[in-house]
Each structure stands twice: as C-alpha cells, then as structure tokens.
Design a protein around this motif. Structure first.
Motif, short mmCIF file in Angstrom:
data_model
loop_
_atom_site.label_atom_id
_atom_site.label_comp_id
_atom_site.label_asym_id
_atom_site.label_seq_id
_atom_site.Cartn_x
_atom_site.Cartn_y
_atom_site.Cartn_z
N VAL A 290 0.83 -1.21 0.00
CA VAL A 290 0.00 0.00 0.00
C VAL A 290 0.86 1.26 0.00
N ASP A 291 1.92 1.27 0.81
CA ASP A 291 2.77 2.46 0.87
C ASP A 291 3.39 2.77 -0.49
N ASP A 292 3.86 1.74 -1.17
CA ASP A 292 4.44 1.94 -2.50
C ASP A 292 3.41 2.54 -3.46
N LEU A 293 2.18 2.01 -3.39
CA LEU A 293 1.13 2.51 -4.27
C LEU A 293 0.80 3.97 -3.97
N CYS A 294 0.75 4.32 -2.69
CA CYS A 294 0.48 5.71 -2.31
C CYS A 294 1.52 6.65 -2.92
N ASP A 295 2.80 6.28 -2.77
CA ASP A 295 3.88 7.12 -3.29
C ASP A 295 3.83 7.20 -4.81
N ARG A 296 3.60 6.09 -5.44
CA ARG A 296 3.68 6.05 -6.90
C ARG A 296 2.48 6.70 -7.58
N LEU A 297 1.28 6.47 -7.03
CA LEU A 297 0.06 6.96 -7.67
C LEU A 297 -0.42 8.30 -7.12
N LYS A 298 0.26 8.79 -6.08
CA LYS A 298 -0.10 10.08 -5.46
C LYS A 298 -1.54 10.05 -4.94
N LEU A 299 -1.89 8.95 -4.28
CA LEU A 299 -3.21 8.80 -3.70
C LEU A 299 -3.08 8.58 -2.20
N THR A 300 -4.13 8.90 -1.45
CA THR A 300 -4.10 8.70 -0.01
C THR A 300 -4.23 7.22 0.31
N GLU A 301 -3.87 6.87 1.55
CA GLU A 301 -3.97 5.46 1.94
C GLU A 301 -5.42 4.99 1.91
N LYS A 302 -6.35 5.86 2.31
CA LYS A 302 -7.77 5.48 2.28
C LYS A 302 -8.24 5.21 0.85
N GLU A 303 -7.82 6.08 -0.08
CA GLU A 303 -8.20 5.88 -1.48
C GLU A 303 -7.66 4.55 -2.00
N ILE A 304 -6.40 4.24 -1.63
CA ILE A 304 -5.79 2.99 -2.08
C ILE A 304 -6.54 1.79 -1.50
N ARG A 305 -6.80 1.85 -0.18
CA ARG A 305 -7.44 0.70 0.47
C ARG A 305 -8.88 0.52 -0.02
N ASP A 306 -9.59 1.62 -0.24
CA ASP A 306 -10.96 1.50 -0.78
C ASP A 306 -10.93 0.87 -2.17
N ALA A 307 -9.96 1.30 -2.98
CA ALA A 307 -9.82 0.74 -4.33
C ALA A 307 -9.47 -0.74 -4.26
#
Length: 333
Positions: free
Chosen positions: A25-42
């Motif tokens: 999740v942390d890698d995705l947040c950094d790479r996609l410029k999205l919040t952790e909540k947005e990543i986890r919801d997705a």
C-alpha cells in the motif's frame, strides 16, 4: 477507460499500478499520489471483483490477475437479466402491435384523414413531412430508433437538426438498441447528444420506429422490416396517448447510455435475454438480427452462446432449460 465494465478511475489506476509489479500500500500511495484510504478503498473493490489478491510468493505484496483473466472477470460481471421489466414491456409491445395492425392498410384518403391517420409513401415523402413537423415541435420530441448502429450519413444529417431543436429548448428523449454500444462512431454521436441536453437510453429490441411530437402527433413506420417504405402520421388523441404510454413504458425499462446496470454474475445479459425470448417465439436468426440491430452472423453467434450457457444440444432443449432456470415463463406471456 474501464468504467463501462464497472471499474472506476481510481480502482483502474491501482489495478494498472499493481500490474506493473507487485507492491504494498505504501508503494502505491507514493507512486500513484493517492491517499492510503483511497488505495485501500480501491483494493477492497478490486478484491471484491477478484482482480487482486495477496502474492503467493510474498504475502506482504499484492498481485493483480492478468488483463486477459481480469477483463473476462469484469465482462462476466456484466452478464445479467432485467427480467422483472420484461412482462410490462411485452404488454406494451402487444398494444403497439395491435395499433399498427389496425392502421397498417389505411391510406390518406378523406375517411382516414378524418380518423386522424395520414399515410406517407416513400422515403422522400417521409423526410419532407418530418422536416415540417420538426419546425412545428415546441416542447417535446420522443423517438424510438431501431436498426442498431447509425450510418455516418444519418448522423451527419441529424446533428444540425437536433442541435437546432435542443437550442430551441425542445426536450428530447431517444431510445436506441443496446447494439449501438459496440459501435464507437454511434456512441460518439450519442454522447454528443447527451452533452447537448438530449436524454438517451437503450433496450435490447424495439417494436417499431416511432417519433412523437408534443404528444399531439406520432409518426410510425408502416412496415417494421422496411421502415423506409412508408409511414403513418397519427393525430387522434386515443392513438397518440396509447403510443405515448408505450414510449414511457419502454423508457422506464431502458438503460441510460451513460451508465449500465451491473448484471448478476451467472445471469444472461440484456441482449441474450431478449434473443432467448425471440427464439422462444420461433423467430429465425435473420428476424432476430433485425430486432436486435445486429448482423445475422452476430445473431447466430448469440444463439450459439445461449446454447452453451444453457448447456443444451438443441434449441428445443435450450428452451426447456431456460424455463427450468427461470429465464422464460413456463407458460407463454
């Protein structure tokens, strides 16, 4: 890009990100410029769709299924049947068929004119009359547009006319066939219509070509198989009221073009359900193709697909299995 398959933009970007390489999740947040909540919801949505799972090689990382498998999963989720709306639609079709039968042989003589019926023979006569009615319409224009994907010539000719109507404040609602959704050019035109204020929906099949002007006059094709051969203008209050009720019934069961309902997994999609209903009525592949607005080859492919879905070796057996599984009523409607 995948929103038509039920995947929103954020979920799609996360899916694509994981496709590049498994990551947390942390890698995705950094790479996609999205919040952790947005990543986890997705990720929750992607997991529900069976598009992502923990990596078997590294449980701390995420793994996305291949696009080939993933798209098959999304397409499978689109398989559905809107059966609850079929009975009402059938009743409306029956009413329309009865009305067309009553007036099919009428002509624009003195008697028919008094009865509120005018017969228009030939495509030129029809187009000229439609041009006059378009100039007269003030409030509302309702249209059934069968035939599937539209020709470039038809769309080019219709665009300025429809733009004039919409700029005059005329409320337009149009029902096309579901088969237009597979035609890029037609969908571009339909999206242009919606952007300019026209409401557009689609259904698997339509009973006839029809246009209703201000709920005062209606034009219907005299022959459903050859809509250019002739048309009838109906102005009697009873006839127009009946056709308007037909339009509203079909409109309620139609799917907005800007969004399509997510089908229940394992169910037939709208086009398959309609093809099955037409097959049960004994229509040929050619007649079914005409009703669905597709080629005869596509109609045969749909019929073959139904045989596979219903695990049947013959069309008769397919009908039996369809009744057993609830896709068709046990007695004719």
């Amino acid at each position: 890009m995948l929103n038509l398959l039920g995947l929103d933009a954020v979920a799609e970007s996360v899916y694509r990100g994981i496709l590049d390489r498994p990551q947390d999740v942390d890698d995705l947040c950094d790479r996609l410029k999205l919040t952790e909540k947005e990543i986890r919801d997705a990720l929750d949505r992607l997991s529900e769709m069976a598009l992502v799972r923990p990596s078997t090689e590294d449980p701390g990382q995420l793994h996305a299924v291949s696009p080939h498998v993933g798209m098959e999963i999304l397409l499978a989720r689109q398989q559905a049947e809107l059966a609850s709306q079929k009975q009402r639609l059938e009743a409306s079709r029956a009413a329309a068929a009865q009305l067309i039968l009553e007036y099919d042989d009428r002509r624009a003589d003195a008697g028919s004119a008094e009865a509120g019926v005018r017969y228009l023979e030939g495509i030129d006569s029809i187009r000229d009359h439609l041009a006059v009615l378009r100039e007269q319409v003030v409030r509302e224009l309702l249209t059934f547009a069968p035939g599937g994907p539209q020709t470039q010539a038809n769309m080019s000719a219709s665009r300025p006319l429809n733009q004039q109507l919409l700029e005059r404040g005329v409320q337009m609602r149009t029902v096309y066939l579901d088969s237009i959704r597979s035609c890029t050019d037609t969908m571009k035109y339909v999206h242009w219509l919606t952007e300019h204020g026209c409401q557009v929906r689609t259904v698997p099949s339509l009973p006839n070509r029809m246009i209703i002007y201000d709920r005062k006059a209606a034009i219907i094709a005299a022959h459903t198989e050859n809509t250019a051969a002739g048309a009838m203008q109906l102005t009697s209050q009873g006839a127009v009221t009946t056709l308007h009720a037909l339009f509203e019934s079909v409109w309620q069961s139609a799917e907005p073009v800007v969004r399509q309902a997510r089908p229940t997994p394992g169910a037939l999609n709208r086009q398959q359900a309609e093809a099955l209903r037409l097959l049960a009525q004994g229509l040929t592949d050619e007649a079914i193709a005409n009703r669905l607005g597709v080629s005869p080859r596509t109609a045969r492919r749909i019929a073959s697909g139904l045989m596979d879905v219903l695990d049947a070796d013959s069309r008769f057996q397919a009908g039996v299995h369809a009744v057993q599984r609830g896709y068709l009523p046990s007695t004719p409607l």
